[in-house]
Design an enzyme around this catalytic site. Structure first.
Site, PDB file in Angstrom:
ATOM      1  N   GLY A 175       0.430   4.772   5.636  1.00  0.00           N
ATOM      2  CA  GLY A 175       0.742   5.489   4.585  1.00  0.00           C
ATOM      3  C   GLY A 175      -0.220   5.148   3.268  1.00  0.00           C
ATOM      4  O   GLY A 175      -0.244   5.672   2.115  1.00  0.00           O
ATOM      5  N   CYS A 176      -1.089   4.283   3.355  1.00  0.00           N
ATOM      6  CA  CYS A 176      -2.102   3.760   2.355  1.00  0.00           C
ATOM      7  C   CYS A 176      -3.615   4.423   2.902  1.00  0.00           C
ATOM      8  O   CYS A 176      -3.931   4.323   4.165  1.00  0.00           O
ATOM      9  CB  CYS A 176      -2.285   2.247   2.335  1.00  0.00           C
ATOM     10  SG  CYS A 176      -0.596   1.444   1.749  1.00  0.00           S
ATOM     11  N   GLN A 177      -4.337   4.821   2.034  1.00  0.00           N
ATOM     12  CA  GLN A 177      -5.547   5.504   2.151  1.00  0.00           C
ATOM     13  C   GLN A 177      -6.251   4.226   2.648  1.00  0.00           C
ATOM     14  O   GLN A 177      -7.144   4.374   3.380  1.00  0.00           O
ATOM     15  CB  GLN A 177      -6.207   6.202   1.066  1.00  0.00           C
ATOM     16  CG  GLN A 177      -5.894   7.334   0.908  1.00  0.00           C
ATOM     17  CD  GLN A 177      -6.547   8.250  -0.194  1.00  0.00           C
ATOM     18  OE1 GLN A 177      -6.956   7.811  -1.045  1.00  0.00           O
ATOM     19  NE2 GLN A 177      -6.567   9.660   0.289  1.00  0.00           N
ATOM     20  N   SER A 178      -6.228   3.129   1.854  1.00  0.00           N
ATOM     21  CA  SER A 178      -7.068   1.791   2.224  1.00  0.00           C
ATOM     22  C   SER A 178      -6.364   1.145   3.380  1.00  0.00           C
ATOM     23  O   SER A 178      -5.117   1.414   3.717  1.00  0.00           O
ATOM     24  CB  SER A 178      -7.150   1.133   0.969  1.00  0.00           C
ATOM     25  OG  SER A 178      -7.414   1.583  -0.085  1.00  0.00           O
TER      26      SER A 178
END
Length: 138
Positions: free
Chosen positions: A50-53
């Site tokens: 759920g994190c772009q990074s």
């Protein structure tokens, strides 16, 4: 977590920043103060979805029942946000983490209003992951 300030000092330091550029720099500095995460801990089981990074969070419970958190990200600002979250959850048991609401602290810091939508979603994903791991231990 001696290298990071406690909750109250975090809030004081954050509120002393004159503008959002200073606050972002402070968040990045907090991330730089975090201990390095070992490569073997950068595994899929510690990855936060759920994190772009890329984000990894490791949770261990010490002999006293206190949760010890370690984490890392490939993005400097995100690593700083991990540090902020870890400060808020410092010295807590799994049940304390499950019961603790970080939102009032974010509101005091006016943090989420100044994050991009994707960073806000990533921050929420980190909190959900920590709370889920804590719930599994409690």
């Amino acid at each position: 977590m001696a290298v990071l300030p406690d909750k109250e000092k975090l809030l004081r330091n954050f509120l002393r920043c004159a503008n959002w550029e200073e606050k972002y720099l402070y968040i990045i500095e907090l991330g730089q103060r975090m201990p390095e995460l070992h490569d073997e801990d950068k595994s899929p089981q510690n990855s936060v979805q759920g994190c772009q990074s890329q984000v990894w969070i490791v949770m261990r419970q010490n002999a006293q029942g206190i949760i010890e958190l370690q984490g890392d990200s490939d993005a400097a600002i995100v690593k700083g946000l991990i540090a902020v979250v870890f400060i808020l959850y410092d010295q807590m048991t799994p049940q304390d983490i499950v019961n603790f609401d970080v939102r009032p602290w974010f509101e005091k810091m006016a943090l989420t209003q100044h994050l991009t939508p994707s960073r806000s979603q990533g921050l929420e994903a980190m909190i959900r992951a920590i709370r889920a791991k804590a719930a599994a231990l409690s």
